[in-house]
Design an enzyme around this catalytic site. Sequence first.
Site, PDB file in Angstrom:
ATOM      1  N   GLU A 133     -20.598   2.964  -2.620  1.00  0.00           N
ATOM      2  CA  GLU A 133     -19.653   1.854  -2.793  1.00  0.00           C
ATOM      3  C   GLU A 133     -19.564   1.155  -1.449  1.00  0.00           C
ATOM      4  O   GLU A 133     -19.193   1.776  -0.447  1.00  0.00           O
ATOM      5  CB  GLU A 133     -18.270   2.365  -3.212  1.00  0.00           C
ATOM      6  CG  GLU A 133     -18.191   2.860  -4.635  1.00  0.00           C
ATOM      7  CD  GLU A 133     -18.553   1.819  -5.683  1.00  0.00           C
ATOM      8  OE1 GLU A 133     -18.500   0.607  -5.380  1.00  0.00           O
ATOM      9  OE2 GLU A 133     -18.923   2.223  -6.795  1.00  0.00           O
ATOM     10  N   CYS A 163     -12.215  -3.322   0.332  1.00  0.00           N
ATOM     11  CA  CYS A 163     -13.495  -3.871  -0.114  1.00  0.00           C
ATOM     12  C   CYS A 163     -13.286  -4.802  -1.305  1.00  0.00           C
ATOM     13  O   CYS A 163     -14.169  -5.577  -1.649  1.00  0.00           O
ATOM     14  CB  CYS A 163     -14.494  -2.770  -0.420  1.00  0.00           C
ATOM     15  SG  CYS A 163     -13.904  -1.571  -1.591  1.00  0.00           S
ATOM     16  N   GLU A 212     -19.063  -9.874   4.977  1.00  0.00           N
ATOM     17  CA  GLU A 212     -17.772  -9.191   4.854  1.00  0.00           C
ATOM     18  C   GLU A 212     -17.112  -9.106   6.226  1.00  0.00           C
ATOM     19  O   GLU A 212     -17.697  -8.586   7.170  1.00  0.00           O
ATOM     20  CB  GLU A 212     -17.969  -7.776   4.280  1.00  0.00           C
ATOM     21  CG  GLU A 212     -16.653  -7.086   3.996  1.00  0.00           C
ATOM     22  CD  GLU A 212     -16.811  -5.722   3.339  1.00  0.00           C
ATOM     23  OE1 GLU A 212     -17.578  -4.901   3.871  1.00  0.00           O
ATOM     24  OE2 GLU A 212     -16.165  -5.483   2.299  1.00  0.00           O
ATOM     25  N   LYS A 266     -16.599  14.861   4.586  1.00  0.00           N
ATOM     26  CA  LYS A 266     -16.528  14.299   5.937  1.00  0.00           C
ATOM     27  C   LYS A 266     -15.720  12.991   5.913  1.00  0.00           C
ATOM     28  O   LYS A 266     -16.199  11.963   5.449  1.00  0.00           O
ATOM     29  CB  LYS A 266     -17.920  14.004   6.493  1.00  0.00           C
ATOM     30  CG  LYS A 266     -17.860  13.734   7.998  1.00  0.00           C
ATOM     31  CD  LYS A 266     -18.894  12.782   8.509  1.00  0.00           C
ATOM     32  CE  LYS A 266     -18.467  11.356   8.537  1.00  0.00           C
ATOM     33  NZ  LYS A 266     -17.297  11.002   9.343  1.00  0.00           N
TER      34      LYS A 266
HETATM   35  N1  LIG Z   1     -16.400  -1.555   1.638  1.00  0.00           N
HETATM   36  C1  LIG Z   1     -15.612  -0.635   2.143  1.00  0.00           C
HETATM   37  O1  LIG Z   1     -14.905   0.066   1.425  1.00  0.00           O
HETATM   38  C2  LIG Z   1     -15.585  -0.466   3.604  1.00  0.00           C
HETATM   39  C3  LIG Z   1     -16.299  -1.299   4.422  1.00  0.00           C
HETATM   40  N2  LIG Z   1     -16.240  -1.129   5.766  1.00  0.00           N
HETATM   41  C4  LIG Z   1     -17.006  -2.061   6.599  1.00  0.00           C
HETATM   42  O2  LIG Z   1     -17.733  -1.308   7.523  1.00  0.00           O
HETATM   43  C5  LIG Z   1     -17.474  -1.737   8.847  1.00  0.00           C
HETATM   44  C6  LIG Z   1     -17.538  -0.572   9.782  1.00  0.00           C
HETATM   45  O3  LIG Z   1     -16.595   0.408   9.446  1.00  0.00           O
HETATM   46  P1  LIG Z   1     -16.961   1.927   9.563  1.00  0.00           P
HETATM   47  O4  LIG Z   1     -15.826   2.810   9.293  1.00  0.00           O
HETATM   48  O5  LIG Z   1     -17.660   2.129  10.868  1.00  0.00           O
HETATM   49  O6  LIG Z   1     -17.947   2.068   8.325  1.00  0.00           O
HETATM   50  P2  LIG Z   1     -19.167   2.990   8.184  1.00  0.00           P
HETATM   51  O7  LIG Z   1     -19.942   2.564   7.015  1.00  0.00           O
HETATM   52  O8  LIG Z   1     -19.876   3.114   9.471  1.00  0.00           O
HETATM   53  O9  LIG Z   1     -18.466   4.408   7.912  1.00  0.00           O
HETATM   54  C7  LIG Z   1     -18.163   4.934   6.636  1.00  0.00           C
HETATM   55  C8  LIG Z   1     -18.351   6.446   6.671  1.00  0.00           C
HETATM   56  O10 LIG Z   1     -19.727   6.751   6.913  1.00  0.00           O
HETATM   57  C9  LIG Z   1     -19.834   7.617   8.027  1.00  0.00           C
HETATM   58  N3  LIG Z   1     -21.106   7.428   8.708  1.00  0.00           N
HETATM   59  C10 LIG Z   1     -21.418   6.574   9.714  1.00  0.00           C
HETATM   60  N4  LIG Z   1     -22.710   6.703  10.068  1.00  0.00           N
HETATM   61  C11 LIG Z   1     -23.225   7.672   9.270  1.00  0.00           C
HETATM   62  C12 LIG Z   1     -24.501   8.262   9.161  1.00  0.00           C
HETATM   63  N5  LIG Z   1     -25.527   7.886   9.933  1.00  0.00           N
HETATM   64  N6  LIG Z   1     -24.685   9.243   8.256  1.00  0.00           N
HETATM   65  C13 LIG Z   1     -23.667   9.639   7.471  1.00  0.00           C
HETATM   66  N7  LIG Z   1     -22.424   9.116   7.539  1.00  0.00           N
HETATM   67  C14 LIG Z   1     -22.209   8.136   8.414  1.00  0.00           C
HETATM   68  C15 LIG Z   1     -18.645   7.263   8.870  1.00  0.00           C
HETATM   69  O11 LIG Z   1     -18.381   8.241   9.817  1.00  0.00           O
HETATM   70  P3  LIG Z   1     -17.664   7.845  11.219  1.00  0.00           P
HETATM   71  O12 LIG Z   1     -16.310   7.385  10.863  1.00  0.00           O
HETATM   72  O13 LIG Z   1     -17.663   9.109  11.962  1.00  0.00           O
HETATM   73  O14 LIG Z   1     -18.525   6.773  11.829  1.00  0.00           O
HETATM   74  C16 LIG Z   1     -17.582   7.125   7.797  1.00  0.00           C
HETATM   75  O15 LIG Z   1     -17.147   8.391   7.388  1.00  0.00           O
HETATM   76  C17 LIG Z   1     -16.121  -2.387   8.749  1.00  0.00           C
HETATM   77  O16 LIG Z   1     -15.921  -3.313   9.727  1.00  0.00           O
HETATM   78  C18 LIG Z   1     -16.170  -2.991   7.388  1.00  0.00           C
HETATM   79  O17 LIG Z   1     -16.813  -4.238   7.461  1.00  0.00           O
HETATM   80  C19 LIG Z   1     -15.514  -0.110   6.304  1.00  0.00           C
HETATM   81  C20 LIG Z   1     -14.767   0.736   5.545  1.00  0.00           C
HETATM   82  C21 LIG Z   1     -14.743   0.618   4.113  1.00  0.00           C
HETATM   83  O1  LIG Z   2      -8.309  -2.400  -4.246  1.00  0.00           O
HETATM   84  C1  LIG Z   2      -8.201  -1.194  -4.424  1.00  0.00           C
HETATM   85  O2  LIG Z   2      -7.216  -0.710  -5.020  1.00  0.00           O
HETATM   86  C2  LIG Z   2      -9.258  -0.248  -3.954  1.00  0.00           C
HETATM   87  C3  LIG Z   2     -10.024  -0.807  -2.802  1.00  0.00           C
HETATM   88  C4  LIG Z   2     -10.987   0.126  -2.230  1.00  0.00           C
HETATM   89  O3  LIG Z   2     -11.297   1.132  -2.791  1.00  0.00           O
HETATM   90  C5  LIG Z   2     -11.609  -0.143  -0.928  1.00  0.00           C
HETATM   91  O4  LIG Z   2     -11.263  -1.115  -0.277  1.00  0.00           O
HETATM   92  O5  LIG Z   2     -12.462   0.659  -0.504  1.00  0.00           O
END
Ligand SMILES: NC(=O)C1=CN([C@@H]2O[C@H](COP(=O)(O)OP(=O)(O)OC[C@H]3O[C@@H](n4cnc5c(N)ncnc54)[C@H](OP(=O)(O)O)[C@@H]3O)[C@@H](O)[C@H]2O)C=CC1
Ligand SMILES: O=C(O)CCC(=O)C(=O)O
Length: 481
Positions: free
Chosen positions: A248, A282, A383, A170
Amino acid sequence: MKHNYIAGEWVEGGPAAENINPSDTRDVIGLYARASQAQALDAVAAAHAALPKWAASTPQQRADVLDAVGSEIAARKAELADLLAREEGKALTDAAGEVMRAAQIFKFFAGEALRIPGELLASTRPGMSVEITREPVGVVSIITPWNFPIAIPAWKIAPALAYGNTVVFKPAELVPGSAWVLAEILSRAGLPAGAFNLVMGRGRDIGDTLLGDPRVAAVTFTGSEATGRKVAAACVTRPGAMAKFQLEMGGKNPLVVLDDADLDVAVNCAINGAYFSTGQRCTASSRLVVSAGIHDRFVDAMLAKLATLKVGDARRAGTVIGPVVDAQQLEQDLRYVAIGRDEGATLAFGGQALESIDGQPGYYLQPALFTGTSSDMRINREEIFGPVASVIRVHDADEALAVANDTEFGLSAGVCTTSLKMAARFKRELQAGMVMINAPTAGVDAHVPFGGRKGSSHGPREQGRYAAEFYTSVKTTYLQP
Ligand SMILES: NC(=O)C1=CN([C@@H]2O[C@H](COP(=O)(O)OP(=O)(O)OC[C@H]3O[C@@H](n4cnc5c(N)ncnc54)[C@H](OP(=O)(O)O)[C@@H]3O)[C@@H](O)[C@H]2O)C=CC1
Ligand SMILES: O=C(O)CCC(=O)C(=O)O
């Protein structure tokens, strides 16, 4: 409209979601189906039915599939990079790098499929031997974020398949395009029907099925900490056997700049780590911990460099910083810029949203640098996930280490120094899963472990041969002939 891929078929039905270009919000890239709960259940059932066949496939069959996928991704680098930049907003050169990384990951795990290790040990009992082997875990649910639309799916799907598991994937709702192309490539690579399934759609709609169905043996997730906690809770509270899970999540990664650092190296690390990919990593260096002797020169050089970074359409030549991914993320970034000001930090550069560039409406934000900040400010604890970084001034290396480790996260941490002694000390004492010495905190190799400590990660590491810990189940066999 692009459909979901379930049990070896492209399945019609379900409402459509628009995939919008953040560099030009008038540009609709395409319509992508949103899977229903029933379709998510079908995908889990298909993965479960395909498991015996794929788990029994030979290492060579698995290697051939993964190698073919890697080759096709590499051959279509320009097209896939353009799509990735268009849907996520990452500058085209970064997008091309990400596409190649995905190709290399599939190639790497093609090789790993051929060398799944085991051990044969003498038992403590006479005449007995002990054999340790690795078996597939089972059906794996893969849930990915929007910020690496092809590399993160690749580093979860490739090891899952290499070790004989079947997959329900997903992708994030915001970036279905790269995920769909990856699924289309996988659909022609020689997998048995059902071994790989794509369910696009919202996590809040289909997440319960992907986490709670007892046929799902393991869940790998990358995304926010808040969702990570929900995933963990669902995996342990569901009826029947708990699911194995790996999370992660966020980072608040420090880059320490010591007095003896090479200034150019430090500024390049900070600019790359904090602002490239619009800070939406991240591993981004959101905290620049700078010792007093170099602080003013570092800040001046950062301001000079920031003024040269071109913000614009992700696919236009010369753009270094593309747009923020969507309106909600832009709002979050701007909220934190306001919070920083309210907390008394000095906004030394940027932080303004630009409604359009070259007549194109998009989610553009001038990269922001705060100075005069302290470790207890919210901008240094939470973050932000955008092109926003803060400088924290410290007296010396001892204080730098204390500040760098003063966070609930522990993903990546860097130090810029020309002293071997300091480099060794920071390597030892930084509380992070990845330590970068004279290198940006973001941007990692594809063949070595990736992951963090403290609140950043939970479960075994991803990537490299360490991925086997999550995607296999160890069996210990005692044999008395
Ligand atoms: N550390 C990292 O790598 C990341 C951190 N973030 C942080 O998260 C914030 C929000 O971003 P967002 O994309 O909404 O991140 P989310 O954690 O909400 O989403 C990550 C994934 O989880 C899915 N998801 C959401 N809710 C559920 C649930 N209840 N059960 C199962 N899967 C779920 C999302 O689907 P869907 O897209 O359909 O909601 C997406 O595929 C950002 O502003 C940022 O701060 C975001 C991306 C990466
Ligand atoms: O810094 C990278 O190359 C990977 C970062 C990453 O995986 C993320 O932001 O989710």
